[in-house]
Design a protein around this motif. Sequence first.
Motif, PDB file in Angstrom:
ATOM      1  N   ASP A   1       0.906  -0.804  -0.155  1.00  0.00           N
ATOM      2  CA  ASP A   1      -0.620  -0.029  -0.047  1.00  0.00           C
ATOM      3  C   ASP A   1       0.985   1.099   0.285  1.00  0.00           C
TER       4      ASP A   1
ATOM      5  N   ALA B   1       0.254   3.372   3.176  1.00  0.00           N
ATOM      6  CA  ALA B   1       0.860   3.122   4.277  1.00  0.00           C
ATOM      7  C   ALA B   1       2.243   3.497   4.493  1.00  0.00           C
TER       8      ALA B   1
ATOM      9  N   THR C   1       2.637   6.866   4.832  1.00  0.00           N
ATOM     10  CA  THR C   1       2.527   7.563   6.215  1.00  0.00           C
ATOM     11  C   THR C   1       3.666   7.070   6.922  1.00  0.00           C
TER      12      THR C   1
ATOM     13  N   ARG D   1      -2.497   2.685   9.847  1.00  0.00           N
ATOM     14  CA  ARG D   1      -1.856   2.208   8.305  1.00  0.00           C
ATOM     15  C   ARG D   1      -0.803   1.937   8.611  1.00  0.00           C
TER      16      ARG D   1
ATOM     17  N   LEU E   1       1.080  -1.507   7.412  1.00  0.00           N
ATOM     18  CA  LEU E   1       2.272  -2.011   7.054  1.00  0.00           C
ATOM     19  C   LEU E   1       3.365  -3.204   7.901  1.00  0.00           C
TER      20      LEU E   1
END
Length: 315
Positions: free
Chosen positions: A2, A5, A8, A35, A39
């Motif tokens: 992602d 993610a 972030t 997030r 991860l």
Amino acid sequence: MDIDAVRTFVAAADAGQFQEAAAELAVTQQAVSKRIAALERELGVRLFTRTPRGAELTIDGQAFLPHARELLRVAERAVASVRPGSRPLRVDVLASRGAAAGLMRGFHRAHPEIDLDVVMLLGIETAVASLRSGTIDATFRAVPAPGIPLPDDLESVRVLDEPLQLLTGPAHALANARSVTVAQLAGHRIWMPGIVPGTEWAAYYDDLVAEFGLTIEATGPNFGSDALLDTVADTPALATFMGEHTRLVWPVDHGLRRIPVTDPVPVYPHSLVWHRDNPHPALATLRAHLAATAPAPGAPGTWTPPWSAPRRTSP
């Protein structure tokens, strides 16, 4: 993985606090925590340790950080590669010496700042499939060809009616004529080995033959325009059709003649075709250029087959 993610994670690593990362990303602190947790589950390691001062990277987090930054750089390059206007406008011109190629050369002279990628595809069905798949942005074709209607998601506009000329060698019976009528061509052998069955130009010449009782032969292998010119120059019994805007060069001793055809003037109808949802900004520029520079089609005293009446749109 992602990308949000990863983005972030990098923001939290730079800020040192989930709250500041949330403010930078315009999301909630809870969203940042979710997030990061997702991860960490995907990677199977802890990336941060919570401290009174905020969040500090673990050893695994420190190891992952430079790779995370590279992932974001790669993602940005991937997005930029397909951002409208960031790639060349890709246009199919069918043949390098034909009228469509000449139209694109004129466009390039008028707009040298626009990057172009010119390709040559065989047949309208191939061109239509390429437009719908996004492989090309536009194509020049005679449309709608019989039995090959344009899909509803494609648009077209006629941009050039190209007069046909008779090309003969010096010993041909019509070689010294200043012009010839269509009726005068009856009984003469017109050799065009480049006609491919099922193409739009094959449909055009089929209708021309049916309308005026001409004899067009497409026999023999097509060795290209140079071989065609050699044969026409050496064979008094053969002539061929060439578009007025087709660019050809031949040896001086060939003595070839390009003779206008009249009463009526057979014209080949070139249309620009594109996908209605194509966002490339240079496509609109090309359409406007052609609308401003091309003469209006359907001039009095000309002939085109009845099917060559494409949808017309504003530029």
